[in-house]
Design an enzyme around this catalytic site. Structure first.
Site, PDB file in Angstrom:
ATOM      1  N   GLY A   1      -8.755 -18.406   3.304  1.00 17.06           N
ATOM      2  CA  GLY A   1      -7.660 -19.305   3.659  1.00 17.06           C
ATOM      3  C   GLY A   1      -7.873 -20.746   3.261  1.00 17.06           C
ATOM      4  O   GLY A   1      -6.934 -21.556   3.304  1.00 17.06           O
TER       5      GLY A   1
ATOM      6  N   SER B   1     -13.512 -14.337  10.670  1.00 20.60           N
ATOM      7  CA  SER B   1     -14.896 -14.686  10.386  1.00 20.60           C
ATOM      8  C   SER B   1     -14.969 -15.560   9.140  1.00 20.60           C
ATOM      9  O   SER B   1     -13.958 -16.092   8.678  1.00 20.60           O
ATOM     10  CB  SER B   1     -15.730 -13.416  10.223  1.00 20.60           C
ATOM     11  OG  SER B   1     -17.108 -13.725  10.183  1.00 20.60           O
TER      12      SER B   1
ATOM     13  N   GLY C   1     -15.532 -14.851   5.954  1.00 27.33           N
ATOM     14  CA  GLY C   1     -14.816 -14.391   4.767  1.00 27.33           C
ATOM     15  C   GLY C   1     -13.356 -14.799   4.781  1.00 27.33           C
ATOM     16  O   GLY C   1     -12.804 -15.223   3.753  1.00 27.33           O
ATOM     17  N   GLU C   2     -12.721 -14.676   5.933  1.00 24.95           N
ATOM     18  CA  GLU C   2     -11.313 -15.053   6.047  1.00 24.95           C
ATOM     19  C   GLU C   2     -11.142 -16.569   5.959  1.00 24.95           C
ATOM     20  O   GLU C   2     -10.128 -17.053   5.454  1.00 24.95           O
ATOM     21  CB  GLU C   2     -10.730 -14.523   7.365  1.00 24.95           C
ATOM     22  CG  GLU C   2     -10.586 -13.016   7.420  1.00 24.95           C
ATOM     23  CD  GLU C   2     -11.929 -12.298   7.508  1.00 24.95           C
ATOM     24  OE1 GLU C   2     -12.112 -11.279   6.810  1.00 24.95           O
ATOM     25  OE2 GLU C   2     -12.820 -12.774   8.260  1.00 24.95           O
ATOM     26  N   TYR C   3     -12.126 -17.308   6.453  1.00 22.45           N
ATOM     27  CA  TYR C   3     -12.089 -18.772   6.302  1.00 22.45           C
ATOM     28  C   TYR C   3     -12.092 -19.154   4.825  1.00 22.45           C
ATOM     29  O   TYR C   3     -11.286 -19.975   4.378  1.00 22.45           O
ATOM     30  CB  TYR C   3     -13.288 -19.405   7.001  1.00 22.45           C
ATOM     31  CG  TYR C   3     -13.471 -20.874   6.692  1.00 22.45           C
ATOM     32  CD1 TYR C   3     -12.769 -21.845   7.398  1.00 22.45           C
ATOM     33  CD2 TYR C   3     -14.335 -21.284   5.671  1.00 22.45           C
ATOM     34  CE1 TYR C   3     -12.920 -23.199   7.111  1.00 22.45           C
ATOM     35  CE2 TYR C   3     -14.496 -22.632   5.380  1.00 22.45           C
ATOM     36  CZ  TYR C   3     -13.795 -23.584   6.092  1.00 22.45           C
ATOM     37  OH  TYR C   3     -13.938 -24.919   5.785  1.00 22.45           O
TER      38      TYR C   3
END
Length: 411
Positions: A64, A57, A59-61
């Protein structure tokens, strides 16, 4: 386990389609996944070289992104595919400048895994934190394609580390290398004989540090804040908004401004929040028709500007940990050197435990604790500034994950 997993995936697809007409978020995912393969075929030629980044989602984008940017700068002639599982990530970042193609990840059936990789054929795949899909990863490994996992965080109760978890454990071994956030995650991997692992830390520290290099000026926020002390409540949910409303309504004597940025910006919920406040309150969508200096509360009924708004905060409250939705990003305000208040349900967020132990973050579970913490931070300037500096120092001490990952990839 493999058979059960594949049956579950097929059943999940049917269930999601059945629920979709009654749930807008699920509907977006179902419709988006139907278009994935056609979008990929339209944008990728057989001769193209590609990289693939996957995030569960938003947050992970964000987590990264520093690594994605480094790879984008190095592999200028590659097509970069960015996939999301959740609509909340896809909707906000479907026009991301670091990717050439943005799609929903198809459900993890064997057939979808083969079709996806037949089209994309990535030279390198980067997964962020989790969202580890066994069929896709197994197919990557069978084809001899490189894949790494960054900012990984594991817990001992996960199936990878149980006697029955062989199928899921096998998926981890599809990664040629795993960079973990902490030593405990590294030890868990080593306990199942996974050796290609090192502790790089969390790439979010690099991500939020880069925010300080950007232009964080928002003139309308400066107009609203004026010269007053400002409390910014970010990614709030109703349970936290009740604490805020009660505090604001019962502390009218404080010469303080408040900015509230709800996680959900549905019109009805925004209007309910506004009506609960007994003072001059202005919405972002109404800002051009109001004298912002006269308002005490500013409600942000839009997305995409919270990280800049924290630049104007003297104190932050971050939502999610009073309920079961999960604590939202506390590193975004921390990088601006301000103290932070959160709810008490933060056991899955090691950065919260660290900032609490350092003395820059304060966990509350009820209205009285919220009032006491916020009052102390408002009225005791020395305490407020010292607490904020501890958070900034914590950010500085934990940067550097991106350099380790980039060095491994030799770019």
């Amino acid at each position: 386990m493999s058979f059960l997993y594949n049956i579950t995936i097929q059943a999940s697809g049917l269930v999601l389609k059945g629920i979709a007409p009654f749930n807008e978020k699920i509907k977006k995912g179902v419709l988006g996944r139907k278009e994935t393969f056609s979008i990929l075929k339209q944008n990728i030629e057989k001769t193209d070289k590609t990289l693939w980044f996957h995030c569960a989602s938003l947050g992970e984008y964000e987590q990264g992104l520093p690594v994605f940017k480094a790879l984008r700068a190095h592999y200028k002639n590659h097509i970069i595919v960015l996939s999301f599982f959740s609509p909340s990530g896809y909707d906000i970042r479907k026009n991301s400048p670091i990717a050439d193609v943005v799609v929903y990840l198809p459900l993890d059936s064997k057939k979808n895994a083969v079709t996806f990789l037949n089209i994309v054929k990535p030279e390198l795949t980067v997964f962020v934190k989790y969202d580890i899909w066994p069929n896709i990863l197994t197919e990557l490994k069978n084809r001899g394609l490189r894949a790494i996992l960054i900012s990984a965080a594991f817990r001992k109760n996960q199936s990878y580390f149980k006697f029955y978890g062989h199928f899921f454990k096998k998926a981890l071994f599809a990664f040629e290398y795993i960079f973990t956030q902490n030593e405990s995650s590294k030890k868990l991997l080593e306990s199942i004989n996974y050796k290609n692992v090192s502790v790089s830390g969390d790439t979010r520290f690099d991500r939020v540090s880069s925010q300080l290099k950007l232009d964080n000026n928002l003139p309308f926020i400066q107009d609203f804040k004026d010269t007053k002390l400002c409390v910014v409540a970010g990614s709030t949910w109703p349970e936290g908004e009740r604490f805020l409303s009660n505090f604001i309504n019962t502390h009218n004597d404080l010469d303080v401004k408040y900015i509230i940025a709800p996680h959900n910006i549905k019109t009805g919920e925004i209007l309910n929040l506004k009506s609960s406040l007994h003072c001059k309150t202005v919405l972002y969508s109404e800002k051009s028709n109001n004298n912002l200096k006269e308002a005490k509360v500013f409600i942000v009924d839009t997305i995409g500007i919270l990280s800049k708004i924290y630049n104007y905060a003297n104190i932050a409250y971050v939502g999610g940990a009073l309920g079961n939705t999960g604590l939202h990003n506390t590193l975004e305000p921390a990088v601006f050197g301000i103290p932070i208040i959160i709810g008490n349900n933060h056991s899955k967020f090691p950065e919260a435990a660290s900032m609490i132990s350092h003395g820059g973050m304060f966990s509350i579970s009820n209205q009285t604790e919220f009032n006491n913490s916020l009052n102390k931070l408002i009225k005791n300037e020395t305490f407020r500034l010292q607490s904020g500096r501890k958070n900034l120092q914590y950010i500085k001490e934990n940067r550097g994950a991106v350099i380790q990952i980039v060095n491994y990839l030799r770019i």
